[in-house]
Write a protein that holds these residues in place. Structure first.
Motif, PDB file in Angstrom:
ATOM      1  N   ARG A   1      23.677  63.096 -11.840  1.00  0.00           N
ATOM      2  CA  ARG A   1      24.379  63.097 -10.544  1.00  0.00           C
ATOM      3  C   ARG A   1      24.032  61.788  -9.873  1.00  0.00           C
ATOM      4  O   ARG A   1      22.863  61.533  -9.566  1.00  0.00           O
ATOM      5  CB  ARG A   1      23.955  64.288  -9.686  1.00  0.00           C
ATOM      6  CG  ARG A   1      24.668  64.344  -8.328  1.00  0.00           C
ATOM      7  CD  ARG A   1      24.203  65.541  -7.523  1.00  0.00           C
ATOM      8  NE  ARG A   1      24.778  65.552  -6.185  1.00  0.00           N
ATOM      9  CZ  ARG A   1      25.964  66.065  -5.870  1.00  0.00           C
ATOM     10  NH1 ARG A   1      26.695  66.622  -6.822  1.00  0.00           N
ATOM     11  NH2 ARG A   1      26.411  66.026  -4.638  1.00  0.00           N
TER      12      ARG A   1
ATOM     13  N   ARG B   1      25.119  58.736  -6.900  1.00  0.00           N
ATOM     14  CA  ARG B   1      25.876  58.371  -5.711  1.00  0.00           C
ATOM     15  C   ARG B   1      25.933  56.865  -5.600  1.00  0.00           C
ATOM     16  O   ARG B   1      24.915  56.182  -5.685  1.00  0.00           O
ATOM     17  CB  ARG B   1      25.226  58.964  -4.461  1.00  0.00           C
ATOM     18  CG  ARG B   1      26.020  58.699  -3.186  1.00  0.00           C
ATOM     19  CD  ARG B   1      25.375  59.365  -1.995  1.00  0.00           C
ATOM     20  NE  ARG B   1      24.079  58.776  -1.706  1.00  0.00           N
ATOM     21  CZ  ARG B   1      23.196  59.298  -0.864  1.00  0.00           C
ATOM     22  NH1 ARG B   1      23.449  60.435  -0.270  1.00  0.00           N
ATOM     23  NH2 ARG B   1      22.051  58.697  -0.629  1.00  0.00           N
TER      24      ARG B   1
ATOM     25  N   VAL C   1      30.460  60.095  -5.469  1.00  0.00           N
ATOM     26  CA  VAL C   1      29.426  60.861  -6.169  1.00  0.00           C
ATOM     27  C   VAL C   1      30.020  61.308  -7.498  1.00  0.00           C
ATOM     28  O   VAL C   1      31.098  61.911  -7.533  1.00  0.00           O
ATOM     29  CB  VAL C   1      28.981  62.099  -5.359  1.00  0.00           C
ATOM     30  CG1 VAL C   1      27.998  62.938  -6.178  1.00  0.00           C
ATOM     31  CG2 VAL C   1      28.352  61.686  -4.046  1.00  0.00           C
TER      32      VAL C   1
ATOM     33  N   ASP D   1      29.221  63.644 -10.776  1.00  0.00           N
ATOM     34  CA  ASP D   1      28.372  64.741 -11.226  1.00  0.00           C
ATOM     35  C   ASP D   1      28.776  65.133 -12.640  1.00  0.00           C
ATOM     36  O   ASP D   1      29.864  65.663 -12.864  1.00  0.00           O
ATOM     37  CB  ASP D   1      28.502  65.938 -10.289  1.00  0.00           C
ATOM     38  CG  ASP D   1      27.400  66.974 -10.506  1.00  0.00           C
ATOM     39  OD1 ASP D   1      27.017  67.190 -11.671  1.00  0.00           O
ATOM     40  OD2 ASP D   1      26.940  67.551  -9.512  1.00  0.00           O
TER      41      ASP D   1
ATOM     42  N   SER E   1      20.317  59.158  -8.899  1.00  0.00           N
ATOM     43  CA  SER E   1      20.647  59.227 -10.307  1.00  0.00           C
ATOM     44  C   SER E   1      19.595  60.009 -11.074  1.00  0.00           C
ATOM     45  O   SER E   1      18.465  60.176 -10.651  1.00  0.00           O
ATOM     46  CB  SER E   1      20.760  57.823 -10.897  1.00  0.00           C
ATOM     47  OG  SER E   1      19.554  57.123 -10.737  1.00  0.00           O
TER      48      SER E   1
ATOM     49  N   GLU F   1      29.479  59.149   3.906  1.00  0.00           N
ATOM     50  CA  GLU F   1      28.475  58.831   2.891  1.00  0.00           C
ATOM     51  C   GLU F   1      27.127  58.483   3.486  1.00  0.00           C
ATOM     52  O   GLU F   1      26.150  58.258   2.754  1.00  0.00           O
ATOM     53  CB  GLU F   1      28.968  57.665   2.014  1.00  0.00           C
ATOM     54  CG  GLU F   1      29.032  56.313   2.714  1.00  0.00           C
ATOM     55  CD  GLU F   1      30.344  56.052   3.425  1.00  0.00           C
ATOM     56  OE1 GLU F   1      30.753  54.880   3.487  1.00  0.00           O
ATOM     57  OE2 GLU F   1      30.949  57.015   3.916  1.00  0.00           O
TER      58      GLU F   1
END
Length: 223
Positions: A2, A4, A9, A11, A103, A140
């Motif tokens: 996952r 960002r 994002v 996943d 991450s 964000e």
């Protein structure tokens, strides 16, 4: 994984790409391409390796990969002429060049195990993760700052191991460190005063988790 980056994002567990909190359509191969470049960052991945990973034992023209890269860039809001995330390595291949936070395995805690960063102010506080932490009024942002002096993507704090840096993102009203305007990335230390537009914050850095203090028991019959 996952991860960002920017206002996106990705996943791997849910096979979703979100942008500004909304699902973005991405073909399976384009999703795999972004996932591959993220996993291999900052290393550049050759066209041959990408072909082998995405189309094993199948001949695919280079134009197909070019179209796939264009699809991925459009989905994440990237620009080939001024790339923020996917960089073209001339003749060789492609590389992910953006700053990534969160991450690793979905739900995993990133960053140094013995160092924790928190931003305190405006009556709230936020935990800062390894990688990019956006500050502003956009979705964000790690700490949504609802103030007219603050831009949507105002500034960012980047955590990398035991270092933290503050950078202005072209905001209208400026970013300040100890009341000096931030014109280029500057290193941060525990207790530093940060001003985002007209809103003040303090960065706190904690080493390890403090032990719990035992409550002192009063003897029976004492007042």
């Amino acid at each position: 994984m996952r991860a960002r980056f920017g206002d996106c994002v990705l996943d791997s567990s849910t096979r979703e790409l979100l942008r500004e909190g909304k699902a973005v359509h991405l073909s399976p191969k384009a999703f795999e391409l972004v996932e591959l470049l993220l996993a291999e960052r900052p290393k550049a991945v050759s066209k041959a390796d990408i072909h082998e990973r995405l189309w094993p034992k199948t001949f695919v023209a280079d134009s197909t990969l070019t179209k796939l890269v264009a699809e991925a860039r459009a989905a994440i809001g990237d620009d080939a002429r001024e790339p923020r995330f996917i960089r073209t390595v001339h003749v060789f291949g492609y590389a992910f060049c953006g700053v990534v936070s969160g991450s690793g395995r979905a739900g995993a805690v990133s960053g140094s195990a013995d160092r924790f960063y928190r931003l305190i102010g405006d009556g709230r506080e936020a935990h800062l993760e390894e990688g990019e932490n956006i500050l502003g009024r956009g979705p964000e942002s790690v700490l949504w700052i609802e103030d007219e002096s603050v831009s949507r993507r105002h500034a960012r704090i980047v955590i990398c191991g035991e270092t933290a840096t503050l950078e202005d993102l072209g905001s209208k009203n400026g970013t300040y460190l100890k009341e000096k305007e931030v014109r280029s990335p500057l290193p941060l230390s525990d207790g530093d005063e940060i001003r985002i537009g007209a809103v003040h914050f303090k960065l706190r850095v904690f080493r390890g988790l403090p032990s719990t203090k035992s409550a002192v028991k009063q003897p029976r019959g004492s007042r």
